[in-house]
Design an enzyme around this catalytic site. Structure first.
Site, PDB file in Angstrom:
ATOM      1  N   ARG A  14       0.845  -1.181   0.000  1.00 15.58           N
ATOM      2  CA  ARG A  14       0.000   0.000   0.000  1.00 15.58           C
ATOM      3  C   ARG A  14       0.888   1.242   0.000  1.00 15.58           C
ATOM      4  O   ARG A  14       1.963   1.254   0.617  1.00 15.58           O
ATOM      5  CB  ARG A  14      -0.924   0.022   1.226  1.00 15.58           C
ATOM      6  CG  ARG A  14      -2.041  -1.018   1.171  1.00 15.58           C
ATOM      7  CD  ARG A  14      -3.032  -0.722   0.067  1.00 15.58           C
ATOM      8  NE  ARG A  14      -4.179  -1.622   0.060  1.00 15.58           N
ATOM      9  CZ  ARG A  14      -4.278  -2.702  -0.700  1.00 15.58           C
ATOM     10  NH1 ARG A  14      -3.287  -3.031  -1.530  1.00 15.58           N
ATOM     11  NH2 ARG A  14      -5.364  -3.449  -0.653  1.00 15.58           N
ATOM     12  N   GLU A  72      -2.745   7.994  -4.674  1.00 11.98           N
ATOM     13  CA  GLU A  72      -3.650   7.272  -5.574  1.00 11.98           C
ATOM     14  C   GLU A  72      -5.075   7.838  -5.526  1.00 11.98           C
ATOM     15  O   GLU A  72      -5.558   8.188  -4.454  1.00 11.98           O
ATOM     16  CB  GLU A  72      -3.713   5.786  -5.174  1.00 11.98           C
ATOM     17  CG  GLU A  72      -2.450   5.018  -5.425  1.00 11.98           C
ATOM     18  CD  GLU A  72      -2.588   3.551  -5.029  1.00 11.98           C
ATOM     19  OE1 GLU A  72      -3.736   3.025  -5.023  1.00 11.98           O
ATOM     20  OE2 GLU A  72      -1.578   2.923  -4.732  1.00 11.98           O
ATOM     21  N   HIS A  87      -0.991   0.656  -9.593  1.00  8.86           N
ATOM     22  CA  HIS A  87      -1.671  -0.283  -8.704  1.00  8.86           C
ATOM     23  C   HIS A  87      -2.308  -1.434  -9.496  1.00  8.86           C
ATOM     24  O   HIS A  87      -3.513  -1.701  -9.386  1.00  8.86           O
ATOM     25  CB  HIS A  87      -2.727   0.424  -7.856  1.00  8.86           C
ATOM     26  CG  HIS A  87      -3.046  -0.310  -6.577  1.00  8.86           C
ATOM     27  ND1 HIS A  87      -3.464   0.325  -5.448  1.00  8.86           N
ATOM     28  CD2 HIS A  87      -3.019  -1.634  -6.272  1.00  8.86           C
ATOM     29  CE1 HIS A  87      -3.679  -0.571  -4.489  1.00  8.86           C
ATOM     30  NE2 HIS A  87      -3.417  -1.765  -4.972  1.00  8.86           N
TER      31      HIS A  87
END
Length: 310
Positions: free
Chosen positions: A230, A259, A277
């Site tokens: 993450r 993001e 991602h």
């Protein structure tokens, strides 16, 4: 009558059709559609399919009085209000194991790309630059790799590293039973030992900025960082400074704090490889995640135990 399912994450049409065979789907992958679906249909929604990034808040859970099941499509669930959901007796599941191979593959793709400088070499070739004008890049094999978070994905990263004759060690909150790999209880010591650090730990408050300036300094000027967990785990400002100053040699990121917006502090740097991602996504991985959800949901609504509880 099929249970009502609120889907908060993007799904290809074929996967939605498979789920629709068993559920009455409310498809809401945008913030606007999400708010409208909850406002209009919240009283009848019995299940939610989301992911760790998209999550499901406590206030949203409160607006879903019939909710019985919340599922994360992948392994992560850091933005799902799990504790709050448990107070309601809501069953929580994730897609643990469904896309581990895909993520581990991508981690090594990023590592190979940044160590061997593949994006810059591709650009140089297109510009007519021959190898003699380019600096030599290090070999990948025969080095040391530190895994931060030796879960299912971390184990598969370690397995792939063995194929490159890379020595592997790891850092977790505590040693894993039955694991023969070298364990470091101090993250900086692992970074100091490593040529490469691969971050595969869960996100959330407990790992926020786990990779900070001190860890990057310990990794050193010949070290490389890869993050497939993450974005919140890595301090972006510290990473940008380390890459600019030469405190580390390079990085490969599939995830970042901003993001879905690109990490502006990193975009102009040549010693980093960025992907949006996508480490856990492929036709095969997506299908496996959906299979896991369908199996869990089918079991739950049949009164059986789910396969991958959170």
């Amino acid at each position: 009558m099929k249970p009502s399912l609120l889907v908060l994450t993007s799904l290809p049409d074929d996967n939605r059709e498979r789920i629709a065979a068993s559920f009455d789907i409310l498809y809401a992958p945008t913030h606007e559609a999400r708010a409208k679906s909850i406002a209009k249909h919240g009283a009848t929604i019995r299940a939610v399919l989301t992911n760790g990034t998209t999550g499901l808040s406590a206030s949203e859970v409160d607006r879903l009085p019939a909710l019985e099941l919340v599922s994360a499509l992948g392994a992560g669930y850091e933005n799902i209000a799990t504790d709050h959901a448990r107070t309601r007796g809501i069953v929580l599941t994730n897609g643990a194991g469904a896309n581990d191979d895909c993520v581990a593959d991508h981690a090594f793709a990023l590592l190979l790309a940044v160590v061997r400088d593949v994006p810059q070499r591709d650009r140089a070739t297109r510009d007519g630059i021959w190898r003699d004008a380019l600096p030599l890049r290090p070999s990948v094999s025969g080095k040391r790799l530190g895994v931060i978070g030796l879960g299912r994905i971390g184990e598969k990263v370690a397995r792939r590293a063995a194929g490159f004759d890379i020595d592997v060690a790891y850092h977790n909150r505590k040693p894993r039973d039955g694991v023969t790999l070298r364990y470091f209880d101090n993250l900086r010591d692992l970074a100091r030992w490593s040529d490469y650090l691969v971050v595969a730990t869960p996100g959330g408050a407990g790992t926020h900025h786990l990779i900070d300036a001190h860890v990057l300094e310990a990794l050193g000027p010949t070290g490389f960082l890869v993050n497939v967990s993450r974005g919140s785990v890595v301090d972006t400002d510290a990473l940008a400074h380390a890459l600019k100053s030469g405190a580390i040699a390079g990085a490969g990121l599939d995830v970042y704090e901003s993001e879905p917006h690109p990490p502006q502090a990193l975009l102009h740097l040549n010693n980093i490889v960025l992907t949006p991602h996508v480490a856990g996504t492929s036709p095969e991985a997506n299908a496996a995640c959906v299979d896991t959800f369908i199996e869990n949901a089918t079991r739950h609504f049949a009164g059986e135990d789910v396969l991958t509880p959170i």
